[in-house]
Scaffold this motif. Structure first.
Motif, PDB file in Angstrom:
ATOM      1  N   MET A 179      74.451  31.821 -52.624  1.00  0.00           N
ATOM      2  CA  MET A 179      73.482  31.562 -51.556  1.00  0.00           C
ATOM      3  C   MET A 179      73.988  30.498 -50.577  1.00  0.00           C
ATOM      4  SD  MET A 179      69.510  30.782 -52.087  1.00  0.00           S
ATOM      5  CE  MET A 179      68.316  30.818 -50.795  1.00  0.00           C
ATOM      6  N   ALA A 180      74.722  29.525 -51.119  1.00  0.00           N
ATOM      7  CA  ALA A 180      75.196  28.422 -50.271  1.00  0.00           C
ATOM      8  C   ALA A 180      76.084  28.961 -49.157  1.00  0.00           C
ATOM      9  CB  ALA A 180      75.968  27.421 -51.122  1.00  0.00           C
ATOM     10  N   GLY A 181      75.872  28.475 -47.977  1.00  0.00           N
ATOM     11  CA  GLY A 181      76.675  28.885 -46.831  1.00  0.00           C
ATOM     12  C   GLY A 181      76.218  30.191 -46.212  1.00  0.00           C
ATOM     13  N   ARG A 182      75.278  30.861 -46.876  1.00  0.00           N
ATOM     14  CA  ARG A 182      74.777  32.135 -46.312  1.00  0.00           C
ATOM     15  C   ARG A 182      73.324  32.005 -45.900  1.00  0.00           C
ATOM     16  NH1 ARG A 182      78.427  34.585 -50.841  1.00  0.00           N
ATOM     17  NH2 ARG A 182      80.332  34.371 -49.634  1.00  0.00           N
ATOM     18  N   LEU A 183      72.601  31.184 -46.641  1.00  0.00           N
ATOM     19  CA  LEU A 183      71.212  30.863 -46.317  1.00  0.00           C
ATOM     20  C   LEU A 183      71.033  29.383 -46.628  1.00  0.00           C
ATOM     21  CD1 LEU A 183      69.360  33.921 -47.944  1.00  0.00           C
ATOM     22  CD2 LEU A 183      69.639  33.486 -45.495  1.00  0.00           C
ATOM     23  N   PRO A 184      70.039  28.738 -46.012  1.00  0.00           N
ATOM     24  CA  PRO A 184      69.844  27.319 -46.336  1.00  0.00           C
ATOM     25  C   PRO A 184      69.506  27.133 -47.812  1.00  0.00           C
ATOM     26  CG  PRO A 184      68.537  27.981 -44.417  1.00  0.00           C
ATOM     27  CD  PRO A 184      69.093  29.247 -45.004  1.00  0.00           C
ATOM     28  N   VAL A 202      82.512  29.170 -49.999  1.00  0.00           N
ATOM     29  CA  VAL A 202      82.096  28.669 -48.676  1.00  0.00           C
ATOM     30  C   VAL A 202      83.308  28.298 -47.810  1.00  0.00           C
ATOM     31  CG1 VAL A 202      79.800  27.882 -49.398  1.00  0.00           C
ATOM     32  CG2 VAL A 202      81.719  26.296 -49.593  1.00  0.00           C
ATOM     33  N   GLY A 203      84.457  28.885 -48.133  1.00  0.00           N
ATOM     34  CA  GLY A 203      85.649  28.631 -47.318  1.00  0.00           C
ATOM     35  C   GLY A 203      86.450  27.430 -47.761  1.00  0.00           C
ATOM     36  N   GLY A 204      86.171  26.954 -48.979  1.00  0.00           N
ATOM     37  CA  GLY A 204      86.943  25.846 -49.536  1.00  0.00           C
ATOM     38  C   GLY A 204      88.016  26.369 -50.471  1.00  0.00           C
ATOM     39  N   PRO A 205      88.735  25.463 -51.142  1.00  0.00           N
ATOM     40  CA  PRO A 205      89.784  25.913 -52.060  1.00  0.00           C
ATOM     41  C   PRO A 205      89.214  26.461 -53.371  1.00  0.00           C
ATOM     42  CG  PRO A 205      89.839  23.509 -51.745  1.00  0.00           C
ATOM     43  CD  PRO A 205      88.632  24.009 -51.018  1.00  0.00           C
ATOM     44  N   GLN A 206      89.987  27.310 -54.021  1.00  0.00           N
ATOM     45  CA  GLN A 206      89.602  27.793 -55.348  1.00  0.00           C
ATOM     46  C   GLN A 206      89.843  26.674 -56.350  1.00  0.00           C
ATOM     47  OE1 GLN A 206      92.122  31.242 -55.460  1.00  0.00           O
ATOM     48  NE2 GLN A 206      90.670  32.493 -54.320  1.00  0.00           N
ATOM     49  N   GLY A 207      89.059  26.697 -57.441  1.00  0.00           N
ATOM     50  CA  GLY A 207      89.281  25.713 -58.509  1.00  0.00           C
ATOM     51  C   GLY A 207      88.546  24.407 -58.309  1.00  0.00           C
ATOM     52  N   VAL A 208      87.499  24.419 -57.494  1.00  0.00           N
ATOM     53  CA  VAL A 208      86.663  23.224 -57.370  1.00  0.00           C
ATOM     54  C   VAL A 208      85.219  23.650 -57.132  1.00  0.00           C
ATOM     55  CG1 VAL A 208      87.317  22.890 -54.929  1.00  0.00           C
ATOM     56  CG2 VAL A 208      86.397  20.962 -56.199  1.00  0.00           C
ATOM     57  N   GLY A 209      84.313  22.943 -57.750  1.00  0.00           N
ATOM     58  CA  GLY A 209      82.890  23.265 -57.623  1.00  0.00           C
ATOM     59  C   GLY A 209      82.082  22.020 -57.941  1.00  0.00           C
ATOM     60  N   ALA A 210      80.789  22.206 -58.099  1.00  0.00           N
ATOM     61  CA  ALA A 210      79.947  21.043 -58.409  1.00  0.00           C
ATOM     62  C   ALA A 210      78.695  21.471 -59.144  1.00  0.00           C
ATOM     63  CB  ALA A 210      79.555  20.314 -57.122  1.00  0.00           C
ATOM     64  N   LEU A 211      78.255  20.584 -60.040  1.00  0.00           N
ATOM     65  CA  LEU A 211      76.909  20.702 -60.590  1.00  0.00           C
ATOM     66  C   LEU A 211      76.116  19.574 -59.943  1.00  0.00           C
ATOM     67  CD1 LEU A 211      75.060  22.224 -62.578  1.00  0.00           C
ATOM     68  CD2 LEU A 211      75.489  20.383 -64.196  1.00  0.00           C
ATOM     69  N   SER A 257      73.653  29.426 -38.749  1.00  0.00           N
ATOM     70  CA  SER A 257      72.986  30.170 -37.665  1.00  0.00           C
ATOM     71  C   SER A 257      73.739  31.465 -37.330  1.00  0.00           C
ATOM     72  CB  SER A 257      72.861  29.291 -36.428  1.00  0.00           C
ATOM     73  OG  SER A 257      74.146  28.844 -36.066  1.00  0.00           O
ATOM     74  N   HIS A 258      75.029  31.557 -37.716  1.00  0.00           N
ATOM     75  CA  HIS A 258      75.798  32.781 -37.416  1.00  0.00           C
ATOM     76  C   HIS A 258      75.485  33.916 -38.397  1.00  0.00           C
ATOM     77  CE1 HIS A 258      77.962  30.472 -34.562  1.00  0.00           C
ATOM     78  NE2 HIS A 258      78.690  29.814 -35.436  1.00  0.00           N
ATOM     79  N   MET A 259      74.695  33.632 -39.393  1.00  0.00           N
ATOM     80  CA  MET A 259      74.472  34.666 -40.408  1.00  0.00           C
ATOM     81  C   MET A 259      73.638  35.835 -39.881  1.00  0.00           C
ATOM     82  SD  MET A 259      76.486  33.755 -42.677  1.00  0.00           S
ATOM     83  CE  MET A 259      76.279  34.965 -43.948  1.00  0.00           C
ATOM     84  N   ASP A 260      72.914  35.629 -38.773  1.00  0.00           N
ATOM     85  CA  ASP A 260      72.174  36.752 -38.157  1.00  0.00           C
ATOM     86  C   ASP A 260      73.150  37.834 -37.714  1.00  0.00           C
ATOM     87  OD1 ASP A 260      69.900  35.415 -38.512  1.00  0.00           O
ATOM     88  OD2 ASP A 260      69.572  34.893 -36.393  1.00  0.00           O
ATOM     89  N   LYS A 261      74.260  37.399 -37.160  1.00  0.00           N
ATOM     90  CA  LYS A 261      75.295  38.340 -36.702  1.00  0.00           C
ATOM     91  C   LYS A 261      75.857  39.098 -37.904  1.00  0.00           C
ATOM     92  CE  LYS A 261      80.010  38.176 -36.259  1.00  0.00           C
ATOM     93  NZ  LYS A 261      81.282  37.476 -36.167  1.00  0.00           N
ATOM     94  N   VAL A 262      76.062  38.372 -38.993  1.00  0.00           N
ATOM     95  CA  VAL A 262      76.592  38.997 -40.207  1.00  0.00           C
ATOM     96  C   VAL A 262      75.608  40.054 -40.719  1.00  0.00           C
ATOM     97  CG1 VAL A 262      77.275  38.561 -42.607  1.00  0.00           C
ATOM     98  CG2 VAL A 262      77.994  36.989 -40.805  1.00  0.00           C
TER      99      VAL A 262
END
Ligand code: PLP
Length: 383
Positions: A179-184, A202-211, A257-262
């Motif tokens: 959901m992150a990066g696609r909707l608030p 979300v366009g970041g590197p692989q191998g990193v995340g967060a709780l 805001s660009h997700m409408d286009k998507v």
């Protein structure tokens, strides 16, 4: 030669140029963020700046962000030792990512799978009933309900679930990787106690995340032997990856805001598919879903054949079920929705990003149309 059309953003999204630059800059940092000298302090500052950016993407406090090696580890950490000392029982929605369905520290007999409707939405009435029943069993219930499904894009009613779970004295974890990066995504509005993110979606590197924790929530570390991340995740931080995650989170937040286009591109793709194959099924179409995701089955065709045929034509998509071992298995998500196995085996997943254009959709539709015609002709001749 035509450019390839990359339509598999739910598997991984392209690294943003700004992220690449920031990661390269961070790789040149010398210090260990735990060191007190000036090199160490520079590395620490870079990590803390990124922490603030990731927290901002979901409306959380920076100190409640625990960096991990990705969404899988963050899910494992959530399920490792939920707050409260009682072991309790885990209630996991049937459509969760395998890293949640694996159950963490909860033994198989201490897990209950929560069913979904035919559209792939978790049945909250069922959840309320089983939590009420559980009340007499003792232990703090732990519930995991993803914000949006990675295969169908189906959005789940996390805020409503939070009310039910908290009423029952339980803890709610939500996997918001897709959901992150696609909707608030707002941790407070969702009402979850624990929330998972992954940088590479979300366009970041692989191998990193967060709780990410709600105020007052806690976790017990999966590993021991270091005081990093507020004693919640030991090991020297992946400074460059974390810096990249921070920049990706910041960009993703600005681009919502660009997700409408998507969504318009996704709708055009589905219209085009129905023109070619009027019997095509689009899963979760009648319910709120992610603007970028389309799960489609053309009965009688095999997903692998379509994925390979489209790849040869320069279009990248996935089979309905992600295949982490290189082997396509029937989707547990579609199975939970009651989709017949032969239809589920036909399902493909097309997932778009803001870099996609009308041209990519046209390329997909031309290749898809050719393939469907050819495969159906072959099937007729063989019959
Ligand atoms: N959760 C969901 C919903 C996902 O789609 C994925 C990846 O596909 C993950 C978790 C795992 O994230 P990572 O690849 O960062 O381990």
């Amino acid at each position: 030669m035509n450019q390839r059309a990359y339509l598999d953003h739910n598997a991984t999204s392209p690294l943003r140029p700004e992220v690449r630059e920031a990661v390269l800059g961070a790789l040149a940092l010398l210090g260990n963020p735990s060191s007190v000298h000036s090199e160490g302090r520079s590395a620490r500052a870079a990590v803390e700046e990124a922490r603030g950016k990731v927290a901002a993407l979901v409306g959380a406090r920076p100190e409640d962000v625990i960096f991990t090696s990705g969404g899988t580890e963050a899910n494992g950490l959530a399920l490792a030792a939920p707050p409260g000392s009682e072991p309790g029982r885990a209630f996991l929605s049937a459509i969760e990512h395998p890293s949640v369905l694996a159950g963490g520290r909860f033994e198989t007999e201490a897990r209950t799978v929560v069913p979904v409707t035919a559209e792939g939405v978790v049945d909250l009435d069922y959840l309320a009933r089983i939590l009420e029943h559980h009340g007499s069993e003792g232990g703090r219930p732990f519930v995991s309900l993803m914000a949006a499904n990675n295969e169908t894009g189906a959005l789940q009613s996390v805020a409503e679930a939070a009310g039910i779970v908290h009423e029952a004295g339980g803890v709610l974890h939500t996997d918001a990787v897709q959901m992150a990066g696609r909707l608030p995504v707002d941790l407070g509005a969702l009402g979850a106690d624990l929330l998972t993110l992954s940088a590479h979606k979300v366009g970041g590197p692989q191998g990193v995340g967060a709780l990410i924790l709600a105020e007052g929530a806690g976790v017990r570390p999966l590993m021991t032997g270091g005081g990093q991340e507020g004693r919640r995740r030991p090991g020297t931080e992946n400074v460059a990856g974390i810096v990249g995650f921070g920049v990706a989170a910041e960009c993703a937040g600005k681009e919502l805001s660009h997700m409408d286009k998507v969504a318009r591109l996704r709708d055009a793709l589905e219209d085009g598919v129905r023109t070619v194959a009027p019997d095509a099924i689009v899963f979760a179409q009648s319910i709120p879903r992610l603007p970028n995701t389309s799960s489609i089955a053309v009965p009688g065709l095999k997903a692998e054949t379509l994925v390979i045929g489209l790849d040869l034509a320069g279009v990248s998509i996935s089979a309905g079920s992600a295949c982490s071992s290189g082997k396509v298995e029937t989707s547990h998500v579609l199975a939970a929705m009651g989709v017949a196995p032969e239809v589920a085996r036909a399902a493909i997943r097309v997932s778009l990003g803001i870099g996609n254009s009308d041209h990519d959709i046209q390329n997909f539709l031309i290749a898809f149309g050719d393939l469907v015609k050819r495969l159906r002709k072959n099937a007729k001749e063989a019959a």
